[in-house]
Design a protein around this motif. Structure first.
Motif, PDB file in Angstrom:
ATOM      1  N   GLN A 119      -7.677 -24.627  -6.962  1.00 47.93           N
ATOM      2  CA  GLN A 119      -8.095 -23.970  -5.725  1.00 47.93           C
ATOM      3  C   GLN A 119      -6.877 -23.377  -5.018  1.00 47.93           C
ATOM      4  OE1 GLN A 119     -11.340 -23.632  -4.294  1.00 47.93           O
ATOM      5  NE2 GLN A 119     -10.335 -22.320  -2.800  1.00 47.93           N
ATOM      6  N   ARG A 120      -5.770 -24.119  -4.995  1.00 49.44           N
ATOM      7  CA  ARG A 120      -4.536 -23.597  -4.378  1.00 49.44           C
ATOM      8  C   ARG A 120      -4.042 -22.355  -5.111  1.00 49.44           C
ATOM      9  NH1 ARG A 120      -2.543 -29.174  -4.530  1.00 49.44           N
ATOM     10  NH2 ARG A 120      -3.376 -30.161  -2.680  1.00 49.44           N
TER      11      ARG A 120
ATOM     12  N   ASP B  25      -3.715 -18.303  -3.898  1.00 47.83           N
ATOM     13  CA  ASP B  25      -2.499 -17.494  -4.056  1.00 47.83           C
ATOM     14  C   ASP B  25      -2.753 -16.196  -4.821  1.00 47.83           C
ATOM     15  OD1 ASP B  25      -0.952 -19.371  -2.724  1.00 47.83           O
ATOM     16  OD2 ASP B  25      -0.182 -20.289  -4.564  1.00 47.83           O
ATOM     17  N   ILE B  26      -3.618 -16.239  -5.844  1.00 53.28           N
ATOM     18  CA  ILE B  26      -3.762 -15.077  -6.726  1.00 53.28           C
ATOM     19  C   ILE B  26      -4.877 -14.119  -6.314  1.00 53.28           C
ATOM     20  CG2 ILE B  26      -2.774 -16.300  -8.693  1.00 53.28           C
ATOM     21  CD1 ILE B  26      -5.596 -16.620  -9.841  1.00 53.28           C
ATOM     22  N   ALA B  27      -5.842 -14.573  -5.555  1.00 54.01           N
ATOM     23  CA  ALA B  27      -6.949 -13.712  -5.135  1.00 54.01           C
ATOM     24  C   ALA B  27      -6.589 -12.993  -3.838  1.00 54.01           C
ATOM     25  CB  ALA B  27      -8.216 -14.544  -4.930  1.00 54.01           C
TER      26      ALA B  27
ATOM     27  N   ALA C  27     -10.444 -14.699  -1.006  1.00 51.83           N
ATOM     28  CA  ALA C  27     -10.119 -16.115  -1.203  1.00 51.83           C
ATOM     29  C   ALA C  27     -10.631 -16.979  -0.060  1.00 51.83           C
ATOM     30  CB  ALA C  27      -8.610 -16.288  -1.363  1.00 51.83           C
ATOM     31  N   GLN C  28     -10.636 -16.443   1.149  1.00 50.25           N
ATOM     32  CA  GLN C  28     -11.092 -17.205   2.310  1.00 50.25           C
ATOM     33  C   GLN C  28     -12.607 -17.380   2.334  1.00 50.25           C
ATOM     34  OE1 GLN C  28      -9.590 -14.964   5.584  1.00 50.25           O
ATOM     35  NE2 GLN C  28      -7.458 -15.528   5.203  1.00 50.25           N
ATOM     36  N   ARG C  29     -13.305 -16.605   1.522  1.00 53.79           N
ATOM     37  CA  ARG C  29     -14.765 -16.628   1.563  1.00 53.79           C
ATOM     38  C   ARG C  29     -15.400 -17.148   0.284  1.00 53.79           C
ATOM     39  NH1 ARG C  29     -12.766 -12.727   4.668  1.00 53.79           N
ATOM     40  NH2 ARG C  29     -13.661 -12.428   6.723  1.00 53.79           N
ATOM     41  N   CYS C  30     -14.636 -17.912  -0.475  1.00 53.70           N
ATOM     42  CA  CYS C  30     -15.207 -18.544  -1.658  1.00 53.70           C
ATOM     43  C   CYS C  30     -14.378 -19.765  -2.046  1.00 53.70           C
ATOM     44  CB  CYS C  30     -15.321 -17.572  -2.828  1.00 53.70           C
ATOM     45  SG  CYS C  30     -13.808 -16.787  -3.307  1.00 53.70           S
TER      46      CYS C  30
ATOM     47  N   LEU D 169     -16.801 -19.903  -9.618  1.00 56.77           N
ATOM     48  CA  LEU D 169     -16.411 -19.549  -8.252  1.00 56.77           C
ATOM     49  C   LEU D 169     -17.679 -19.425  -7.424  1.00 56.77           C
ATOM     50  CD1 LEU D 169     -13.776 -16.721  -8.893  1.00 56.77           C
ATOM     51  CD2 LEU D 169     -13.346 -19.098  -8.314  1.00 56.77           C
ATOM     52  N   CYS D 170     -17.686 -20.017  -6.247  1.00 58.83           N
ATOM     53  CA  CYS D 170     -18.832 -19.945  -5.337  1.00 58.83           C
ATOM     54  C   CYS D 170     -18.481 -19.033  -4.171  1.00 58.83           C
ATOM     55  CB  CYS D 170     -19.193 -21.337  -4.821  1.00 58.83           C
ATOM     56  SG  CYS D 170     -19.659 -22.483  -6.121  1.00 58.83           S
ATOM     57  N   ALA D 171     -19.129 -17.883  -4.121  1.00 57.54           N
ATOM     58  CA  ALA D 171     -18.900 -16.916  -3.047  1.00 57.54           C
ATOM     59  C   ALA D 171     -19.888 -17.183  -1.917  1.00 57.54           C
ATOM     60  CB  ALA D 171     -19.080 -15.502  -3.573  1.00 57.54           C
ATOM     61  N   HIS D 172     -19.487 -16.853  -0.688  1.00 60.45           N
ATOM     62  CA  HIS D 172     -20.345 -17.103   0.473  1.00 60.45           C
ATOM     63  C   HIS D 172     -21.513 -16.135   0.576  1.00 60.45           C
ATOM     64  CE1 HIS D 172     -17.266 -19.596   3.000  1.00 60.45           C
ATOM     65  NE2 HIS D 172     -17.394 -20.018   1.773  1.00 60.45           N
ATOM     66  N   ASN D 173     -21.379 -14.963  -0.062  1.00 60.58           N
ATOM     67  CA  ASN D 173     -22.489 -14.006  -0.016  1.00 60.58           C
ATOM     68  C   ASN D 173     -22.394 -13.059  -1.209  1.00 60.58           C
ATOM     69  OD1 ASN D 173     -20.801 -11.706   0.726  1.00 60.58           O
ATOM     70  ND2 ASN D 173     -20.688 -12.624   2.759  1.00 60.58           N
ATOM     71  N   GLY D 174     -23.421 -12.239  -1.376  1.00 60.12           N
ATOM     72  CA  GLY D 174     -23.491 -11.330  -2.516  1.00 60.12           C
ATOM     73  C   GLY D 174     -22.405 -10.280  -2.542  1.00 60.12           C
TER      74      GLY D 174
END
Length: 152
Positions: A33-34, A38-40, A45-48, A60-65
């Protein structure tokens, strides 16, 4: 009786042979996760979050579509960057996992549960059994307190 932080109990559990594999997996997932942070791109990165890693497959779990769609566009570069950091990621799956804190209605508000949450009967029975087996300790006190609050 002195209160202790949860990290004390987690540290004790991590040394037990029955739990070492689980804690090893959690440590690896936390490190990944760390790396992902760093790479995204920061706005993504803040939203998944990482959902899991098994046999080279990363979820990876994204907050929205919309975030999920943007992640899918950069998957090839994410794969290469994870490999460059020493992780044997062979595939990345993107799922949408709504941010529970932003859900309104259905008993949830932006600040958390709208009402008191109840533990199901099976959960209460398990907690009663756990409390009966535990020696006098802060954990036993906490479990008993939780059970008492369920009856109020």
């Amino acid at each position: 009786m002195a209160a202790r932080k949860i990290t004390f109990y987690l540290g004790a559990l991590s040394t037990m042979s029955d739990h070492q594999r689980l804690f090893g997996y959690l440590d690896k997932l936390t490190a990944m996760q760390r790396v992902f942070m760093d790479i995204a791109p920061p706005q993504l990165a803040q939203r998944c979050t990482l959902g899991g890693f098994f046999e080279g497959n990363l979820t990876l779990c994204a907050h929205n579509g919309a975030i999920a769609a943007k992640l899918r566009q950069i998957l090839p570069s994410l794969l290469l960057k994870f490999r460059a950091r020493g992780y044997e990621v062979t595939a990345i799956r993107v799922t949408v996992q709504a941010d529970y804190r932003s859900v309104t209605g259905h008993g949830l508000s932006a600040n958390g549960p709208a009402g008191k949450q109840k533990i199901g009967q099976a959960g209460v029975k398990s907690l009663i059994g756990l409390a009966a087996e535990l020696p006098p300790s802060p954990l036993k006190t906490a479990v008993e307190s939780l059970l008492k609050k369920q009856n109020d």
